[in-house]
Design a protein around this motif. Structure first.
Motif, PDB file in Angstrom:
ATOM      1  N   ASN A 282       0.833  -1.218   0.000  1.00  0.00           N
ATOM      2  CA  ASN A 282       0.000   0.000   0.000  1.00  0.00           C
ATOM      3  C   ASN A 282       0.857   1.254   0.000  1.00  0.00           C
ATOM      4  OD1 ASN A 282      -2.722   0.869  -0.141  1.00  0.00           O
ATOM      5  ND2 ASN A 282      -2.718   1.436   2.024  1.00  0.00           N
TER       6      ASN A 282
ATOM      7  N   THR B  22      -5.091   4.888   6.510  1.00  0.00           N
ATOM      8  CA  THR B  22      -4.376   4.460   5.303  1.00  0.00           C
ATOM      9  C   THR B  22      -5.197   3.394   4.589  1.00  0.00           C
ATOM     10  OG1 THR B  22      -3.136   2.863   6.653  1.00  0.00           O
ATOM     11  CG2 THR B  22      -2.075   5.001   6.181  1.00  0.00           C
ATOM     12  N   PRO B  23      -6.334   3.778   4.005  1.00  0.00           N
ATOM     13  CA  PRO B  23      -7.161   2.800   3.303  1.00  0.00           C
ATOM     14  C   PRO B  23      -6.423   2.239   2.081  1.00  0.00           C
ATOM     15  CG  PRO B  23      -7.879   5.022   2.805  1.00  0.00           C
ATOM     16  CD  PRO B  23      -6.862   5.142   3.897  1.00  0.00           C
ATOM     17  N   PRO B  24      -6.832   1.088   1.585  1.00  0.00           N
ATOM     18  CA  PRO B  24      -6.178   0.507   0.408  1.00  0.00           C
ATOM     19  C   PRO B  24      -6.208   1.465  -0.778  1.00  0.00           C
ATOM     20  CG  PRO B  24      -7.642  -1.092   1.433  1.00  0.00           C
ATOM     21  CD  PRO B  24      -7.904   0.225   2.104  1.00  0.00           C
TER      22      PRO B  24
ATOM     23  N   CYS C 220      -2.624  -1.435   5.876  1.00  0.00           N
ATOM     24  CA  CYS C 220      -3.807  -0.585   5.713  1.00  0.00           C
ATOM     25  C   CYS C 220      -4.404  -0.284   7.091  1.00  0.00           C
ATOM     26  CB  CYS C 220      -4.849  -1.275   4.832  1.00  0.00           C
ATOM     27  SG  CYS C 220      -4.260  -1.725   3.188  1.00  0.00           S
TER      28      CYS C 220
END
Length: 333
Positions: free
Chosen positions: A259, A308-310, A304
């Motif tokens: 990510n 910190t979303p994908p 994630c």
């Protein structure tokens, strides 16, 4: 193991890691985690590849590029293909920047996976697309043997590094094993000819780009004009290593897996300086490690979180490679 300031490329000895059970495994993994979060580039020593194997592959590659152009062209990559010979002006690496540029001042010869089984994974239409037949230059008798030996060594080093990656990311040691055990990696020799006249405006030996797969391993000769890595502030760091070391860099799929916690950094190959003396010819051997074509790549849960979303949708190694290759063919090819 030694490290350098973040503005430089760290040197890491992977010997103490073993296959993940070595006495220095934790320290090696921690060093890689720091490096991959910074520039995403490492100078790898202690890799175990015999220097004789590296030197032999360089010699046979140089002998191939010394052949007459008509002989080299016998092994030209087919239209839309990546295996075989590609001459001067055949490639431009502008696809990473989504902008047009003049072709790179280089020529290359590439082979795909050396060893293939007879099961459908290898023999199916999709398998043949990612692992086409090999055509060795018979004018250089030692070529096939030296390249086969180096490919096997590089594949082994890449497998160990994927285990280093797993340890660095606090994953089970064998997390990537079944994602790279039938990888579709390729080995490429790149010849940057002597530049007796100035390059075209904005032309480089290799334009700024990132690499496609999980990681790249590079063996390069020391000659004027060479590899440079882009820092976060946009400046460029020259990379120089001894002949017995490899440069390793994180590639796009590993950045997606993490990510973007690990960096797939822009890099380029600069032209020789105008005042360079003597022959400026330069050669590199590059192992582009690409996971199994059906390996699923989704941002790791541990990379994630709420803040910190994908950043990336699910893809596979093969789908990603096909997309990148198609994009590259549509620009300056």
């Amino acid at each position: 193991m030694s490290s350098a300031p973040s503005s430089e490329i760290p040197v890491i000895d992977i010997g103490p890691f073993g296959d993940g059970d070595g006495p220095g495994a934790a320290a090696v993994a921690a060093a890689f985690d720091r490096a991959c979060r910074d520039l995403g580039f490492v100078v790898v020593v202690g890799h175990g590849v015999p220097q004789a194997a590296i030197d032999a592959a360089h010699r046979s590659s140089r002998a191939f590029f010394d052949l007459e152009l008509a002989q080299r062209d016998r092994y030209a990559a087919p239209p839309g293909g990546f295996v075989g010979y590609r001459g001067l002006g055949a490639e431009g690496l502008s696809y990473s920047l989504d902008q047009e540029t003049v072709p790179d001042f280089k020529e290359a010869f590439t082979v795909g996976r050396i060893e293939r089984g007879d099961e459908p994974y290898f023999t199916s239409e999709i398998g043949r697309m990612y692992m086409p037949d090999l055509s060795w230059p018979t004018e250089v008798p030692e070529f096939a043997a030296t390249w086969t030996e180096l490919y096997r060594h590089m594949d082994r080093v890449a497998w160990r590094l994927m285990r280093v990656f797993a340890a660095a990311l606090a994953l089970p040691l064998g997390f990537f094993d079944d994602k790279v055990d039938r990888n579709i990696s390729c080995l490429r020799a790149i010849n940057y000819p002597h530049q007796s006249t100035p390059a075209q405006p904005n032309q480089l030996r290799a334009g700024a780009h990132t690499d496609y797969g999980s990681l790249t391993l590079l063996s390069m000769e020391d000659a004027p004009g060479g590899l440079e890595v882009q820092r976060a502030d946009g400046s460029w760091v020259p990379v120089r290593v001894p002949s017995d070391a490899f440069v390793m860099n994180v590639a796009d799929l590993m950045a997606q897996w993490t990510n973007d916690q690990w960096r797939s950094s822009m890099h380029r190959v600069a032209n020789p300086p105008p005042d360079a003396n003597g022959n400026t010819r330069r050669q590199s051997l590059v192992f582009f490690h690409q996971p199994n074509y059906d390996a699923e790549v989704i941002p790791l849960a541990s990379c994630c979180g709420p803040d910190t979303p994908p950043k990336y949708a699910r893809t596979t190694s093969g789908e990603h490679l096909f997309m990148k290759m198609t994009k590259a063919k549509n620009i300056n090819v």
